[in-house]
Design a protein around this motif. Structure first.
Motif, PDB file in Angstrom:
ATOM      1  N   ASP A  82       0.817  -1.216   0.000  1.00  0.00           N
ATOM      2  CA  ASP A  82       0.000   0.000   0.000  1.00  0.00           C
ATOM      3  C   ASP A  82       0.852   1.269   0.000  1.00  0.00           C
ATOM      4  OD1 ASP A  82      -2.220  -1.648  -0.004  1.00  0.00           O
ATOM      5  OD2 ASP A  82      -2.492  -1.542   2.169  1.00  0.00           O
ATOM      6  N   GLY A  83       1.825   1.304  -0.895  1.00  0.00           N
ATOM      7  CA  GLY A  83       2.670   2.480  -1.039  1.00  0.00           C
ATOM      8  C   GLY A  83       3.645   2.696   0.103  1.00  0.00           C
ATOM      9  N   GLY A  84       3.822   1.695   0.938  1.00  0.00           N
ATOM     10  CA  GLY A  84       4.723   1.809   2.080  1.00  0.00           C
ATOM     11  C   GLY A  84       3.997   2.007   3.393  1.00  0.00           C
ATOM     12  N   ARG A  85       2.685   2.112   3.367  1.00  0.00           N
ATOM     13  CA  ARG A  85       1.923   2.250   4.626  1.00  0.00           C
ATOM     14  C   ARG A  85       1.889   0.941   5.410  1.00  0.00           C
ATOM     15  NH1 ARG A  85      -0.918   4.817   0.853  1.00  0.00           N
ATOM     16  NH2 ARG A  85      -2.436   3.128   0.624  1.00  0.00           N
ATOM     17  N   ALA A  86       1.986  -0.195   4.704  1.00  0.00           N
ATOM     18  CA  ALA A  86       1.884  -1.496   5.363  1.00  0.00           C
ATOM     19  C   ALA A  86       3.239  -2.154   5.590  1.00  0.00           C
ATOM     20  CB  ALA A  86       0.993  -2.420   4.529  1.00  0.00           C
ATOM     21  N   GLY A  87       4.313  -1.435   5.334  1.00  0.00           N
ATOM     22  CA  GLY A  87       5.651  -1.981   5.535  1.00  0.00           C
ATOM     23  C   GLY A  87       6.704  -0.955   5.180  1.00  0.00           C
ATOM     24  N   VAL A  88       7.916  -1.227   5.572  1.00  0.00           N
ATOM     25  CA  VAL A  88       9.037  -0.326   5.312  1.00  0.00           C
ATOM     26  C   VAL A  88       9.664  -0.709   3.976  1.00  0.00           C
ATOM     27  CG1 VAL A  88      11.279   0.471   6.153  1.00  0.00           C
ATOM     28  CG2 VAL A  88       9.466  -0.101   7.790  1.00  0.00           C
ATOM     29  N   LEU A  89       9.806   0.253   3.086  1.00  0.00           N
ATOM     30  CA  LEU A  89      10.409   0.018   1.780  1.00  0.00           C
ATOM     31  C   LEU A  89      11.840   0.549   1.762  1.00  0.00           C
ATOM     32  CD1 LEU A  89       7.333   1.054  -0.363  1.00  0.00           C
ATOM     33  CD2 LEU A  89       8.315  -1.251  -0.211  1.00  0.00           C
ATOM     34  N   VAL A  90      12.743  -0.249   1.201  1.00  0.00           N
ATOM     35  CA  VAL A  90      14.152   0.146   1.074  1.00  0.00           C
ATOM     36  C   VAL A  90      14.597  -0.125  -0.361  1.00  0.00           C
ATOM     37  CG1 VAL A  90      14.656  -0.334   3.515  1.00  0.00           C
ATOM     38  CG2 VAL A  90      15.046  -2.111   1.796  1.00  0.00           C
ATOM     39  N   PRO A  91      15.679   0.528  -0.798  1.00  0.00           N
ATOM     40  CA  PRO A  91      16.170   0.267  -2.153  1.00  0.00           C
ATOM     41  C   PRO A  91      16.678  -1.173  -2.300  1.00  0.00           C
ATOM     42  CG  PRO A  91      17.196   2.239  -1.216  1.00  0.00           C
ATOM     43  CD  PRO A  91      16.443   1.563  -0.112  1.00  0.00           C
ATOM     44  N   ALA A  92      16.514  -1.711  -3.493  1.00  0.00           N
ATOM     45  CA  ALA A  92      17.032  -3.057  -3.778  1.00  0.00           C
ATOM     46  C   ALA A  92      18.551  -3.016  -3.851  1.00  0.00           C
ATOM     47  CB  ALA A  92      16.461  -3.558  -5.106  1.00  0.00           C
ATOM     48  N   ARG A  93      19.158  -4.164  -3.619  1.00  0.00           N
ATOM     49  CA  ARG A  93      20.612  -4.338  -3.709  1.00  0.00           C
ATOM     50  C   ARG A  93      21.380  -3.400  -2.772  1.00  0.00           C
ATOM     51  NH1 ARG A  93      22.373  -6.922  -8.844  1.00  0.00           N
ATOM     52  NH2 ARG A  93      20.499  -7.531  -9.949  1.00  0.00           N
ATOM     53  N   ASP A  94      20.771  -3.071  -1.641  1.00  0.00           N
ATOM     54  CA  ASP A  94      21.393  -2.159  -0.683  1.00  0.00           C
ATOM     55  C   ASP A  94      21.358  -2.778   0.716  1.00  0.00           C
ATOM     56  OD1 ASP A  94      22.227  -0.063   0.943  1.00  0.00           O
ATOM     57  OD2 ASP A  94      21.047   1.452  -0.121  1.00  0.00           O
ATOM     58  N   PRO A  95      22.342  -3.655   1.013  1.00  0.00           N
ATOM     59  CA  PRO A  95      22.350  -4.328   2.317  1.00  0.00           C
ATOM     60  C   PRO A  95      22.398  -3.357   3.493  1.00  0.00           C
ATOM     61  CG  PRO A  95      24.039  -5.247   0.876  1.00  0.00           C
ATOM     62  CD  PRO A  95      23.444  -4.070   0.172  1.00  0.00           C
ATOM     63  N   ALA A  96      23.066  -2.212   3.312  1.00  0.00           N
ATOM     64  CA  ALA A  96      23.153  -1.243   4.408  1.00  0.00           C
ATOM     65  C   ALA A  96      21.775  -0.675   4.738  1.00  0.00           C
ATOM     66  CB  ALA A  96      24.128  -0.120   4.054  1.00  0.00           C
ATOM     67  N   ALA A  97      21.004  -0.309   3.721  1.00  0.00           N
ATOM     68  CA  ALA A  97      19.656   0.224   3.950  1.00  0.00           C
ATOM     69  C   ALA A  97      18.751  -0.849   4.550  1.00  0.00           C
ATOM     70  CB  ALA A  97      19.071   0.760   2.646  1.00  0.00           C
ATOM     71  N   LEU A  98      18.894  -2.066   4.087  1.00  0.00           N
ATOM     72  CA  LEU A  98      18.120  -3.183   4.622  1.00  0.00           C
ATOM     73  C   LEU A  98      18.436  -3.374   6.105  1.00  0.00           C
ATOM     74  CD1 LEU A  98      16.124  -5.295   3.466  1.00  0.00           C
ATOM     75  CD2 LEU A  98      18.099  -6.754   3.016  1.00  0.00           C
ATOM     76  N   ALA A  99      19.711  -3.340   6.435  1.00  0.00           N
ATOM     77  CA  ALA A  99      20.138  -3.503   7.833  1.00  0.00           C
ATOM     78  C   ALA A  99      19.604  -2.379   8.712  1.00  0.00           C
ATOM     79  CB  ALA A  99      21.663  -3.566   7.917  1.00  0.00           C
ATOM     80  N   VAL A 100      19.663  -1.148   8.219  1.00  0.00           N
ATOM     81  CA  VAL A 100      19.172   0.000   9.001  1.00  0.00           C
ATOM     82  C   VAL A 100      17.681  -0.164   9.297  1.00  0.00           C
ATOM     83  CG1 VAL A 100      18.681   2.485   8.859  1.00  0.00           C
ATOM     84  CG2 VAL A 100      20.952   1.628   8.278  1.00  0.00           C
ATOM     85  N   ALA A 101      16.899  -0.572   8.299  1.00  0.00           N
ATOM     86  CA  ALA A 101      15.452  -0.724   8.492  1.00  0.00           C
ATOM     87  C   ALA A 101      15.137  -1.854   9.477  1.00  0.00           C
ATOM     88  CB  ALA A 101      14.778  -0.971   7.149  1.00  0.00           C
ATOM     89  N   ILE A 102      15.820  -2.973   9.334  1.00  0.00           N
ATOM     90  CA  ILE A 102      15.605  -4.101  10.258  1.00  0.00           C
ATOM     91  C   ILE A 102      16.016  -3.692  11.668  1.00  0.00           C
ATOM     92  CG2 ILE A 102      16.320  -6.448  10.868  1.00  0.00           C
ATOM     93  CD1 ILE A 102      16.776  -6.874   7.779  1.00  0.00           C
ATOM     94  N   ASP A 103      17.187  -3.082  11.786  1.00  0.00           N
ATOM     95  CA  ASP A 103      17.701  -2.643  13.080  1.00  0.00           C
ATOM     96  C   ASP A 103      16.728  -1.678  13.765  1.00  0.00           C
ATOM     97  OD1 ASP A 103      19.978  -2.411  15.056  1.00  0.00           O
ATOM     98  OD2 ASP A 103      19.759  -0.309  14.434  1.00  0.00           O
ATOM     99  N   ALA A 104      16.173  -0.744  12.991  1.00  0.00           N
ATOM    100  CA  ALA A 104      15.252   0.245  13.565  1.00  0.00           C
ATOM    101  C   ALA A 104      14.017  -0.435  14.159  1.00  0.00           C
ATOM    102  CB  ALA A 104      14.846   1.265  12.505  1.00  0.00           C
ATOM    103  N   LEU A 105      13.492  -1.441  13.473  1.00  0.00           N
ATOM    104  CA  LEU A 105      12.317  -2.145  13.996  1.00  0.00           C
ATOM    105  C   LEU A 105      12.663  -2.998  15.216  1.00  0.00           C
ATOM    106  CD1 LEU A 105      10.478  -3.169  10.706  1.00  0.00           C
ATOM    107  CD2 LEU A 105       9.752  -1.463  12.392  1.00  0.00           C
ATOM    108  N   LEU A 106      13.822  -3.639  15.190  1.00  0.00           N
ATOM    109  CA  LEU A 106      14.222  -4.450  16.345  1.00  0.00           C
ATOM    110  C   LEU A 106      14.504  -3.586  17.566  1.00  0.00           C
ATOM    111  CD1 LEU A 106      16.569  -7.157  14.769  1.00  0.00           C
ATOM    112  CD2 LEU A 106      14.143  -7.352  15.360  1.00  0.00           C
ATOM    113  N   ALA A 107      15.037  -2.398  17.346  1.00  0.00           N
ATOM    114  CA  ALA A 107      15.408  -1.510  18.449  1.00  0.00           C
ATOM    115  C   ALA A 107      14.211  -0.782  19.057  1.00  0.00           C
ATOM    116  CB  ALA A 107      16.441  -0.488  17.963  1.00  0.00           C
TER     117      ALA A 107
END
Length: 189
Positions: free
Chosen positions: A126-151
């Motif tokens: 739903d355009g990012g309302r139902a989840g966090v969207l990050v750029p593809a092929r970007d492990p750093a952005a993926l890690a930041v988003a996961i880390d933010a939710l875990l923290a």
């Protein structure tokens, strides 16, 4: 690298993906992101549910990492719902993805979701309302988003609740009814 068949109560926080084990699904990036997340969340576990032609390569990559004992390849599961229900964060790191059915399953399970902003993923979230969207092929952005939710457990709970909002839009009955209505409008012309 473990081959756990379930997520135990003591295996949290649990990060879960359900995907084919091939490069298109971004498994390389997810493994790289997990290395970063594991450094700041020493109890975090990664569960990769699915099988595919590159599983052995991904297992070797995981074994070479510093968090190898916390990466679990569960293989194909006829019913992945127990993994989704037990997930603290669901991740879909695809490089390409038309309209992923697994996002709907993760939403229905009430997962906080992190996914790459490719193809139909944005629409399925739903355009990012139902989840966090990050750029593809970007492990750093993926890690930041996961880390933010875990923290931030309250934010993770809000994100999980948001994932369930609007699911009726994706129900088969609604889609069938709209398709029939469209055909009837053409026949009426």
């Amino acid at each position: 690298v473990g081959s756990e068949m379930c997520i135990r109560d003591s295996s949290h926080p649990a990060i879960v993906t359900v995907a084919g084990m091939n490069a298109r699904k971004g498994i390389d990036e997810l493994l790289q992101a997990f290395e970063r997340v594991a450094a700041t969340h020493p109890a975090a576990q990664l569960y990769l549910v699915g099988d595919g032609p590159e599983r052995a390569r991904f297992e070797a990559v995981a074994r070479a990492g510093t968090a190898a004992r916390r990466v679990h390849f569960a293989g194909f599961q006829r019913d992945p719902m127990p993994y989704l229900r037990a997930a603290d964060v669901f991740v879909l790191a695809s490089r390409r993805e038309s309209f992923p059915i697994v996002i709907g399953e993760a939403r229905a399970a009430g997962c906080a979701i992190v996914a790459t902003d490719v193809d139909g993923v944005r629409e399925s979230l739903d355009g990012g309302r139902a989840g966090v969207l990050v750029p593809a092929r970007d492990p750093a952005a993926l890690a930041v988003a996961i880390d933010a939710l875990l923290a931030d457990p309250p934010q993770r709970a809000r994100q999980a609740a948001a994932a369930r909002v609007g699911l009726e839009h994706y129900e088969v009955r609604r889609m069938v009814d709209e398709t029939i209505a469209l055909y009837r409008s053409f026949l009426a012309c």
